[in-house]
Design a protein around this motif. Structure first.
Motif, PDB file in Angstrom:
ATOM      1  N   ASP A  62      32.053 -24.363  -8.174  1.00 26.46           N
ATOM      2  CA  ASP A  62      30.750 -24.984  -8.408  1.00 26.46           C
ATOM      3  C   ASP A  62      30.350 -24.667  -9.839  1.00 26.46           C
ATOM      4  O   ASP A  62      29.778 -23.618 -10.129  1.00 26.46           O
ATOM      5  CB  ASP A  62      29.715 -24.449  -7.410  1.00 26.46           C
ATOM      6  CG  ASP A  62      28.351 -25.098  -7.587  1.00 26.46           C
ATOM      7  OD1 ASP A  62      28.308 -26.326  -7.834  1.00 26.46           O
ATOM      8  OD2 ASP A  62      27.331 -24.375  -7.496  1.00 26.46           O
ATOM      9  N   GLY A  63      30.699 -25.553 -10.749  1.00 22.40           N
ATOM     10  CA  GLY A  63      30.479 -25.282 -12.166  1.00 22.40           C
ATOM     11  C   GLY A  63      31.365 -24.136 -12.624  1.00 22.40           C
ATOM     12  O   GLY A  63      32.592 -24.180 -12.455  1.00 22.40           O
ATOM     13  N   ASP A  64      30.752 -23.099 -13.183  1.00 21.68           N
ATOM     14  CA  ASP A  64      31.510 -21.922 -13.623  1.00 21.68           C
ATOM     15  C   ASP A  64      31.583 -20.850 -12.538  1.00 21.68           C
ATOM     16  O   ASP A  64      32.084 -19.749 -12.793  1.00 21.68           O
ATOM     17  CB  ASP A  64      30.864 -21.319 -14.879  1.00 21.68           C
ATOM     18  CG  ASP A  64      31.121 -22.169 -16.123  1.00 21.68           C
ATOM     19  OD1 ASP A  64      32.102 -22.944 -16.116  1.00 21.68           O
ATOM     20  OD2 ASP A  64      30.327 -22.067 -17.073  1.00 21.68           O
ATOM     21  N   ASP A  65      31.096 -21.171 -11.348  1.00 22.32           N
ATOM     22  CA  ASP A  65      31.081 -20.211 -10.244  1.00 22.32           C
ATOM     23  C   ASP A  65      31.981 -20.689  -9.102  1.00 22.32           C
ATOM     24  O   ASP A  65      32.490 -21.815  -9.106  1.00 22.32           O
ATOM     25  CB  ASP A  65      29.652 -20.033  -9.714  1.00 22.32           C
ATOM     26  CG  ASP A  65      28.703 -19.465 -10.752  1.00 22.32           C
ATOM     27  OD1 ASP A  65      29.182 -18.781 -11.685  1.00 22.32           O
ATOM     28  OD2 ASP A  65      27.493 -19.711 -10.640  1.00 22.32           O
ATOM     29  N   PHE A  75      39.553 -12.766  -5.213  1.00 18.46           N
ATOM     30  CA  PHE A  75      38.280 -12.573  -5.895  1.00 18.46           C
ATOM     31  C   PHE A  75      37.808 -11.133  -5.744  1.00 18.46           C
ATOM     32  O   PHE A  75      38.016 -10.505  -4.703  1.00 18.46           O
ATOM     33  CB  PHE A  75      37.212 -13.518  -5.314  1.00 18.46           C
ATOM     34  CG  PHE A  75      37.477 -14.960  -5.607  1.00 18.46           C
ATOM     35  CD1 PHE A  75      36.975 -15.557  -6.746  1.00 18.46           C
ATOM     36  CD2 PHE A  75      38.264 -15.718  -4.744  1.00 18.46           C
ATOM     37  CE1 PHE A  75      37.238 -16.886  -7.032  1.00 18.46           C
ATOM     38  CE2 PHE A  75      38.530 -17.051  -5.020  1.00 18.46           C
ATOM     39  CZ  PHE A  75      38.026 -17.642  -6.163  1.00 18.46           C
ATOM     40  N   LEU A  76      37.162 -10.637  -6.782  1.00 15.24           N
ATOM     41  CA  LEU A  76      36.549  -9.313  -6.759  1.00 15.24           C
ATOM     42  C   LEU A  76      35.076  -9.482  -6.404  1.00 15.24           C
ATOM     43  O   LEU A  76      34.304 -10.058  -7.181  1.00 15.24           O
ATOM     44  CB  LEU A  76      36.691  -8.635  -8.127  1.00 15.24           C
ATOM     45  CG  LEU A  76      38.123  -8.319  -8.565  1.00 15.24           C
ATOM     46  CD1 LEU A  76      38.157  -7.973 -10.050  1.00 15.24           C
ATOM     47  CD2 LEU A  76      38.695  -7.186  -7.741  1.00 15.24           C
ATOM     48  N   VAL A  77      34.698  -9.001  -5.222  1.00 18.11           N
ATOM     49  CA  VAL A  77      33.320  -9.165  -4.752  1.00 18.11           C
ATOM     50  C   VAL A  77      32.692  -7.791  -4.572  1.00 18.11           C
ATOM     51  O   VAL A  77      33.211  -6.945  -3.834  1.00 18.11           O
ATOM     52  CB  VAL A  77      33.268  -9.954  -3.429  1.00 18.11           C
ATOM     53  CG1 VAL A  77      31.821 -10.126  -2.969  1.00 18.11           C
ATOM     54  CG2 VAL A  77      33.941 -11.312  -3.592  1.00 18.11           C
ATOM     55  N   GLY A  79      26.630  -5.711  -2.110  1.00 20.00           N
ATOM     56  CA  GLY A  79      25.289  -6.038  -2.588  1.00 20.00           C
ATOM     57  C   GLY A  79      25.159  -7.427  -3.144  1.00 20.00           C
ATOM     58  O   GLY A  79      24.044  -7.887  -3.420  1.00 20.00           O
ATOM     59  N   THR A  80      26.287  -8.130  -3.306  1.00 18.36           N
ATOM     60  CA  THR A  80      26.222  -9.511  -3.767  1.00 18.36           C
ATOM     61  C   THR A  80      25.505 -10.344  -2.706  1.00 18.36           C
ATOM     62  O   THR A  80      25.849 -10.264  -1.524  1.00 18.36           O
ATOM     63  CB  THR A  80      27.639 -10.072  -4.009  1.00 18.36           C
ATOM     64  OG1 THR A  80      28.311  -9.261  -4.978  1.00 18.36           O
ATOM     65  CG2 THR A  80      27.576 -11.507  -4.513  1.00 18.36           C
ATOM     66  N   PRO A  81      24.508 -11.151  -3.077  1.00 22.27           N
ATOM     67  CA  PRO A  81      23.770 -11.952  -2.099  1.00 22.27           C
ATOM     68  C   PRO A  81      24.701 -12.804  -1.229  1.00 22.27           C
ATOM     69  O   PRO A  81      25.613 -13.466  -1.748  1.00 22.27           O
ATOM     70  CB  PRO A  81      22.864 -12.832  -2.975  1.00 22.27           C
ATOM     71  CG  PRO A  81      22.653 -12.022  -4.210  1.00 22.27           C
ATOM     72  CD  PRO A  81      23.947 -11.311  -4.439  1.00 22.27           C
ATOM     73  N   VAL A 105      28.321 -17.037  -0.765  1.00 21.04           N
ATOM     74  CA  VAL A 105      28.380 -15.954  -1.749  1.00 21.04           C
ATOM     75  C   VAL A 105      28.811 -16.535  -3.090  1.00 21.04           C
ATOM     76  O   VAL A 105      29.930 -17.047  -3.230  1.00 21.04           O
ATOM     77  CB  VAL A 105      29.353 -14.842  -1.296  1.00 21.04           C
ATOM     78  CG1 VAL A 105      29.478 -13.781  -2.390  1.00 21.04           C
ATOM     79  CG2 VAL A 105      28.890 -14.234   0.011  1.00 21.04           C
ATOM     80  N   ARG A 106      27.943 -16.462  -4.050  1.00 18.32           N
ATOM     81  CA  ARG A 106      28.237 -17.029  -5.365  1.00 18.32           C
ATOM     82  C   ARG A 106      28.793 -15.940  -6.284  1.00 18.32           C
ATOM     83  O   ARG A 106      28.155 -14.905  -6.499  1.00 18.32           O
ATOM     84  CB  ARG A 106      26.973 -17.630  -5.984  1.00 18.32           C
ATOM     85  CG  ARG A 106      27.190 -18.256  -7.366  1.00 18.32           C
ATOM     86  CD  ARG A 106      25.907 -18.896  -7.889  1.00 18.32           C
ATOM     87  NE  ARG A 106      25.538 -20.067  -7.111  1.00 18.32           N
ATOM     88  CZ  ARG A 106      25.978 -21.310  -7.364  1.00 18.32           C
ATOM     89  NH1 ARG A 106      26.809 -21.527  -8.402  1.00 18.32           N
ATOM     90  NH2 ARG A 106      25.579 -22.321  -6.622  1.00 18.32           N
ATOM     91  N   VAL A 107      29.988 -16.181  -6.804  1.00 20.71           N
ATOM     92  CA  VAL A 107      30.594 -15.269  -7.778  1.00 20.71           C
ATOM     93  C   VAL A 107      31.009 -16.076  -8.997  1.00 20.71           C
ATOM     94  O   VAL A 107      31.378 -17.250  -8.890  1.00 20.71           O
ATOM     95  CB  VAL A 107      31.821 -14.527  -7.191  1.00 20.71           C
ATOM     96  CG1 VAL A 107      31.412 -13.615  -6.053  1.00 20.71           C
ATOM     97  CG2 VAL A 107      32.900 -15.488  -6.742  1.00 20.71           C
ATOM     98  N   SER A 108      30.944 -15.440 -10.149  1.00 19.25           N
ATOM     99  CA  SER A 108      31.314 -16.146 -11.375  1.00 19.25           C
ATOM    100  C   SER A 108      32.834 -16.222 -11.496  1.00 19.25           C
ATOM    101  O   SER A 108      33.574 -15.512 -10.816  1.00 19.25           O
ATOM    102  CB  SER A 108      30.725 -15.429 -12.590  1.00 19.25           C
ATOM    103  OG  SER A 108      31.452 -14.234 -12.844  1.00 19.25           O
TER     104      SER A 108
END
Length: 382
Positions: free
Chosen positions: A147-150, A187-189, A192-194, A220-223
């Motif tokens: 989603d874009g850069d995420d 992915f590194l998550v 505490g990530t929303p 969960v949105r991650v960059s």
């Protein structure tokens, strides 16, 4: 016990072994019964272990490690296995999760995470297994859609070692659900990530002090900076690193079997039946002789596997063989040792009872032993 000289380790390794053993005796053994009730070890154990250099010794000096070879990891695995103090999830951290960051992380990721992985400030986990996909890694349903850069991660994982205490989780997800194995990424998550939540600590048959969790990912949105390695290369990375994971399990298994046998030898010398020590019975001596022989052979084989791994000659088939052999032997030996303890062997206060419950999962995780046979068999008939 009898045995063969071991040439894989040198004097400096044995000094390291002694320090690990003393540490476990003073910092873990007195508290382990409480940790079994709590369902996890004390987090301070990780900090203390980090101070002693017991965590992730293969991390390079520039990131706070000592840049050692895998023999130091193996010594930690052996000493934890020898102690029978389950729940000390250093093997998962040092041998399995952190090496992915070492091998595939970019410079920024290494600088951010590795020093704290070495110090014990960051506890890692790896989220592969799902409710509907155990050994079948290609069958995972968790997605990470761009989603874009995420990336937006959705899905769930189960049976995740260090799940409760973890600060950083390597999540296996499908970035292209239509591409099969080529659509898997890592992915590194961070905790505490929303949208990232941890389920209850799972209640298990054994390994009571090991926290094991379900993990949930809801939008969960991650960059893109949290992508580990290249997109679509996750399955390849997993296949490349699974041999070390299986070697780690096997090393622990043989060390644990050897320790339980040593305890049993002492027990049968003391236990009386029909007015005599049961150590004098022919059946007892035959059983002990068989187990001692099997463990001596297994330990020599494990040392050879470790040597191959250090020299980058240890492949997936060799790893499957050592994991299959070692964990089958561990369960066989502990079952026989429990029998020699009689009714007392079934009492939780006796270490052999705990070992009996704890060892059973070894034939399941890191790839079931049926999968190990499949890997070996396919190589034979190809």
């Amino acid at each position: 016990m009898s045995g063969m000289p071991r040439y894989i380790y040198e004097e400096e390794h044995e000094m390291f072994r002694n320090s690990v053993r003393k540490f476990l005796e003073t910092e873990a053994e007195p508290y382990h019964a409480q940790w079994e009730k709590d369902g996890h070890v004390d987090r301070q154990l990780w900090i203390k272990a980090g101070e002693q250099g017991f965590l992730s010794p293969t991390v390079a000096e520039e990131y706070g490690g000592v840049g050692a070879d895998f023999r130091y990891n193996a010594i930690v695995d052996e000493e934890v296995g020898r102690s029978g103090l389950t729940g000390i999830g250093w093997g998962l951290h040092s041998d399995i999760a952190v090496p992915y960051i070492i091998s595939y992380g970019n410079e920024a990721q290494k600088e951010k995470y590795l020093p704290k992985c070495v110090s014990g400030e960051i506890i890692t986990a790896i989220a592969m297994t799902e409710p509907g996909a155990g050994s079948d890694l290609q069958g995972i349903k968790t997605t990470a859609i761009k989603d874009g850069d995420d990336y937006i991660i959705n899905g769930s994982k189960t049976f995740i070692t260090n799940g409760q205490l973890s600060d950083l989780v390597i999540v296996v997800a499908k970035t292209d659900p239509s591409a099969g194995a080529k659509g898997v990424s890592l992915f590194l998550v961070e905790s505490g990530t929303p949208g990232f939540s941890k389920g209850a600590n799972l209640e298990k048959v054994g390994m009571k002090a090991q926290d094991t969790s379900e993990l949930f990912f809801q939008d969960v949105r991650v960059s893109k900076d949290q992508l580990l390695g290249e997109e679509g290369m996750g399955f390849v990375y997993l296949m490349q690193d699974l041999p070390q994971e299986r070697l780690s399990v096997a090393i622990n298994a043989v060390a644990n079997a050897k320790s339980v046998l040593e305890q049993t030898v002492e027990y049968v010398k003391e236990r009386k039946a029909f007015g005599k020590s049961i150590a004098t019975f022919q059946n007892t001596q035959f059983k002990l002789a068989e187990m001692d022989t099997d463990i001596t052979v297994a330990e020599a084989y494990m040392d050879r596997c470790l040597e191959l791994h250090i020299n980058k000659q240890f492949d997936s088939v060799a790893a499957a063989k050592c994991k299959l052999m070692a964990t089958d032997l561990q369960c066989k030996v502990i079952d026989e040792c429990l029998q020699l303890h009689g009714g007392y062997g079934f009492m939780w206060e006796y270490p052999v009872a705990r070992a009996f419950a704890d060892s059973r999962v070894q034939r399941i995780y890191a790839g079931t032993n049926e999968i190990m046979k499949l890997i070996i068999g396919r190589e034979l008939v190809k």
